[in-house]
Design a protein around this motif. Structure first.
Motif, PDB file in Angstrom:
ATOM      1  N   GLU A 260     -49.184  11.996 -58.699  1.00 65.08           N
ATOM      2  CA  GLU A 260     -49.387  10.555 -58.484  1.00 65.08           C
ATOM      3  C   GLU A 260     -48.595   9.717 -59.492  1.00 65.08           C
ATOM      4  O   GLU A 260     -47.981   8.731 -59.136  1.00 65.08           O
ATOM      5  N   HIS A 261     -48.632  10.114 -60.775  1.00 67.16           N
ATOM      6  CA  HIS A 261     -47.923   9.392 -61.835  1.00 67.16           C
ATOM      7  C   HIS A 261     -47.464  10.374 -62.903  1.00 67.16           C
ATOM      8  O   HIS A 261     -48.094  11.402 -63.121  1.00 67.16           O
ATOM      9  N   ILE A 262     -46.384   9.999 -63.581  1.00 63.07           N
ATOM     10  CA  ILE A 262     -45.901  10.741 -64.738  1.00 63.07           C
ATOM     11  C   ILE A 262     -45.760   9.747 -65.887  1.00 63.07           C
ATOM     12  O   ILE A 262     -45.105   8.714 -65.734  1.00 63.07           O
ATOM     13  N   LEU A 263     -46.384  10.055 -67.002  1.00 65.41           N
ATOM     14  CA  LEU A 263     -46.304   9.219 -68.199  1.00 65.41           C
ATOM     15  C   LEU A 263     -45.646  10.058 -69.280  1.00 65.41           C
ATOM     16  O   LEU A 263     -45.881  11.259 -69.364  1.00 65.41           O
ATOM     17  N   SER A 264     -44.820   9.436 -70.113  1.00 63.30           N
ATOM     18  CA  SER A 264     -44.165  10.239 -71.148  1.00 63.30           C
ATOM     19  C   SER A 264     -44.116   9.518 -72.483  1.00 63.30           C
ATOM     20  O   SER A 264     -44.135   8.300 -72.557  1.00 63.30           O
ATOM     21  N   GLY A 265     -44.046  10.334 -73.528  1.00 69.83           N
ATOM     22  CA  GLY A 265     -43.894   9.863 -74.895  1.00 69.83           C
ATOM     23  C   GLY A 265     -42.860  10.749 -75.576  1.00 69.83           C
ATOM     24  O   GLY A 265     -42.160  11.517 -74.925  1.00 69.83           O
ATOM     25  N   VAL A 266     -42.784  10.693 -76.885  1.00 65.59           N
ATOM     26  CA  VAL A 266     -41.804  11.476 -77.634  1.00 65.59           C
ATOM     27  C   VAL A 266     -42.176  12.955 -77.640  1.00 65.59           C
ATOM     28  O   VAL A 266     -41.336  13.813 -77.422  1.00 65.59           O
ATOM     29  N   ASP A 267     -43.439  13.249 -77.893  1.00 59.77           N
ATOM     30  CA  ASP A 267     -43.882  14.638 -78.013  1.00 59.77           C
ATOM     31  C   ASP A 267     -44.835  15.069 -76.902  1.00 59.77           C
ATOM     32  O   ASP A 267     -45.491  16.106 -77.011  1.00 59.77           O
ATOM     33  N   SER A 268     -44.958  14.269 -75.861  1.00 64.26           N
ATOM     34  CA  SER A 268     -45.902  14.626 -74.813  1.00 64.26           C
ATOM     35  C   SER A 268     -45.549  13.929 -73.504  1.00 64.26           C
ATOM     36  O   SER A 268     -44.801  12.961 -73.474  1.00 64.26           O
ATOM     37  N   PHE A 269     -46.119  14.461 -72.458  1.00 65.14           N
ATOM     38  CA  PHE A 269     -46.089  13.786 -71.165  1.00 65.14           C
ATOM     39  C   PHE A 269     -47.359  14.139 -70.428  1.00 65.14           C
ATOM     40  O   PHE A 269     -48.034  15.127 -70.740  1.00 65.14           O
ATOM     41  N   SER A 270     -47.726  13.292 -69.484  1.00 66.85           N
ATOM     42  CA  SER A 270     -48.957  13.479 -68.725  1.00 66.85           C
ATOM     43  C   SER A 270     -48.653  13.364 -67.248  1.00 66.85           C
ATOM     44  O   SER A 270     -47.851  12.525 -66.837  1.00 66.85           O
ATOM     45  N   LEU A 271     -49.318  14.201 -66.478  1.00 64.50           N
ATOM     46  CA  LEU A 271     -49.203  14.165 -65.031  1.00 64.50           C
ATOM     47  C   LEU A 271     -50.570  13.798 -64.467  1.00 64.50           C
ATOM     48  O   LEU A 271     -51.588  14.348 -64.898  1.00 64.50           O
ATOM     49  N   ILE A 272     -50.575  12.880 -63.527  1.00 67.34           N
ATOM     50  CA  ILE A 272     -51.818  12.471 -62.876  1.00 67.34           C
ATOM     51  C   ILE A 272     -51.782  13.035 -61.462  1.00 67.34           C
ATOM     52  O   ILE A 272     -50.867  12.733 -60.694  1.00 67.34           O
ATOM     53  N   VAL A 273     -52.794  13.856 -61.133  1.00 67.31           N
ATOM     54  CA  VAL A 273     -52.850  14.507 -59.827  1.00 67.31           C
ATOM     55  C   VAL A 273     -54.263  14.398 -59.262  1.00 67.31           C
ATOM     56  O   VAL A 273     -55.240  14.294 -60.021  1.00 67.31           O
ATOM     57  N   PRO A 274     -54.388  14.433 -57.922  1.00 69.47           N
ATOM     58  CA  PRO A 274     -55.729  14.431 -57.330  1.00 69.47           C
ATOM     59  C   PRO A 274     -56.503  15.692 -57.740  1.00 69.47           C
ATOM     60  O   PRO A 274     -55.990  16.803 -57.627  1.00 69.47           O
ATOM     61  N   THR A 275     -57.714  15.502 -58.234  1.00 76.45           N
ATOM     62  CA  THR A 275     -58.537  16.625 -58.679  1.00 76.45           C
ATOM     63  C   THR A 275     -58.762  17.629 -57.555  1.00 76.45           C
ATOM     64  O   THR A 275     -58.701  18.846 -57.786  1.00 76.45           O
ATOM     65  N   ALA A 276     -59.023  17.154 -56.354  1.00 78.20           N
ATOM     66  CA  ALA A 276     -59.297  18.054 -55.223  1.00 78.20           C
ATOM     67  C   ALA A 276     -58.122  18.989 -54.958  1.00 78.20           C
ATOM     68  O   ALA A 276     -58.320  20.138 -54.548  1.00 78.20           O
ATOM     69  N   ASP A 277     -56.893  18.520 -55.201  1.00 78.32           N
ATOM     70  CA  ASP A 277     -55.709  19.348 -54.961  1.00 78.32           C
ATOM     71  C   ASP A 277     -55.496  20.398 -56.052  1.00 78.32           C
ATOM     72  O   ASP A 277     -55.036  21.504 -55.776  1.00 78.32           O
TER      73      ASP A 277
ATOM     74  N   GLN B 172     -60.693   6.981 -56.858  1.00 80.11           N
ATOM     75  CA  GLN B 172     -61.330   7.895 -57.794  1.00 80.11           C
ATOM     76  C   GLN B 172     -60.857   9.325 -57.549  1.00 80.11           C
ATOM     77  O   GLN B 172     -60.216   9.617 -56.546  1.00 80.11           O
ATOM     78  N   GLY B 173     -61.226  10.201 -58.487  1.00 79.24           N
ATOM     79  CA  GLY B 173     -61.012  11.620 -58.286  1.00 79.24           C
ATOM     80  C   GLY B 173     -59.660  12.149 -58.720  1.00 79.24           C
ATOM     81  O   GLY B 173     -59.037  12.939 -58.021  1.00 79.24           O
ATOM     82  N   TYR B 174     -59.215  11.760 -59.892  1.00 79.60           N
ATOM     83  CA  TYR B 174     -57.939  12.250 -60.413  1.00 79.60           C
ATOM     84  C   TYR B 174     -58.158  13.101 -61.658  1.00 79.60           C
ATOM     85  O   TYR B 174     -59.198  13.033 -62.307  1.00 79.60           O
ATOM     86  N   CYS B 175     -57.136  13.859 -61.974  1.00 80.47           N
ATOM     87  CA  CYS B 175     -57.115  14.710 -63.152  1.00 80.47           C
ATOM     88  C   CYS B 175     -55.844  14.389 -63.932  1.00 80.47           C
ATOM     89  O   CYS B 175     -54.775  14.242 -63.334  1.00 80.47           O
ATOM     90  N   ILE B 176     -55.989  14.246 -65.242  1.00 78.57           N
ATOM     91  CA  ILE B 176     -54.833  14.045 -66.111  1.00 78.57           C
ATOM     92  C   ILE B 176     -54.508  15.388 -66.760  1.00 78.57           C
ATOM     93  O   ILE B 176     -55.376  16.000 -67.380  1.00 78.57           O
ATOM     94  N   ILE B 177     -53.275  15.835 -66.605  1.00 74.80           N
ATOM     95  CA  ILE B 177     -52.797  17.024 -67.290  1.00 74.80           C
ATOM     96  C   ILE B 177     -51.917  16.534 -68.436  1.00 74.80           C
ATOM     97  O   ILE B 177     -50.836  15.999 -68.220  1.00 74.80           O
ATOM     98  N   ASP B 178     -52.421  16.656 -69.670  1.00 73.13           N
ATOM     99  CA  ASP B 178     -51.677  16.253 -70.864  1.00 73.13           C
ATOM    100  C   ASP B 178     -50.934  17.465 -71.397  1.00 73.13           C
ATOM    101  O   ASP B 178     -51.536  18.522 -71.610  1.00 73.13           O
ATOM    102  N   ILE B 179     -49.641  17.305 -71.624  1.00 71.70           N
ATOM    103  CA  ILE B 179     -48.804  18.402 -72.099  1.00 71.70           C
ATOM    104  C   ILE B 179     -48.120  17.947 -73.381  1.00 71.70           C
ATOM    105  O   ILE B 179     -47.420  16.931 -73.397  1.00 71.70           O
TER     106      ILE B 179
END
Length: 174
Positions: free
Chosen positions: A61-78, A27-34
């Motif tokens: 932790e993870h990088i997800l990507s699409g055509v017009d976006s990408f998301s980074l998953i990082v620990p919220t505490a960090d 638990q305890g992650y943050c998704i940064i959607d760009i």
């Protein structure tokens, strides 16, 4: 439900609908959607954003990507103590309103050595969670198909683990 074995009979396991090597999560992650239109065509965007996290010494932790976006998953505490600074720097690279942060995410890994040979396994995972009204916020599966990582809300974490365990172990079928 854990199976520890020196060798696996791949033909025998391929027919076992309950076979999953492991289910684990944190638990305890943050998704940064760009979002940035045609980001895949714009060289340097992802690298620029990754440099921000490197400069702040925040592991991704993870990088997800699409055509017009990408998301980074990082620990919220960090990220939490530096969230506004990081979001402002991302918007300098990608434009105003391009970044959104969502906290309260849990990551769950469904691991199976035989996943690549088991059509419909991801469908079983999604169906089991959907039947219990658990919303999947992110999905990641590598080309090797050894695992599927899903993101759910922190408040759905315990129930998600229970549902998946019951769906993919012999104990759950009793």
């Amino acid at each position: 439900g854990t199976i520890i074995d020196e060798e696996f009979d791949e033909k025998e396991l391929a027919g076992n609908k309950f076979y999953m090597t492991g289910i684990a999560g944190r638990q305890g992650y943050c998704i940064i959607d760009i979002k940035q239109e045609n980001f895949v065509q714009k060289l340097g965007t992802l690298r620029g954003v990754l440099k921000i996290f490197e400069k702040q010494s925040i592991a991704i932790e993870h990088i997800l990507s699409g055509v017009d976006s990408f998301s980074l998953i990082v620990p919220t505490a960090d990220i939490k103590p530096r969230l506004y600074t990081i979001m402002a720097e991302i918007e300098e690279i990608c434009g105003q309103g391009s970044a959104k942060a969502t906290e309260g995410i849990s990551l769950i890994a469904c691991v199976s050595r035989m996943m690549v040979f088991r059509p419909g396994m991801s469908g079983q995972i999604f169906s089991a969670l959907g039947e219990k009204n658990i919303n999947i916020r992110m999905i990641s599966q590598g080309a090797e198909e050894l695992n599927i990582i899903i993101g759910v809300e922190d408040f759905d974490y315990d129930e998600s683990i229970r549902v998946l365990y019951e769906s993919f172990t012999m104990k759950g079928s009793e």
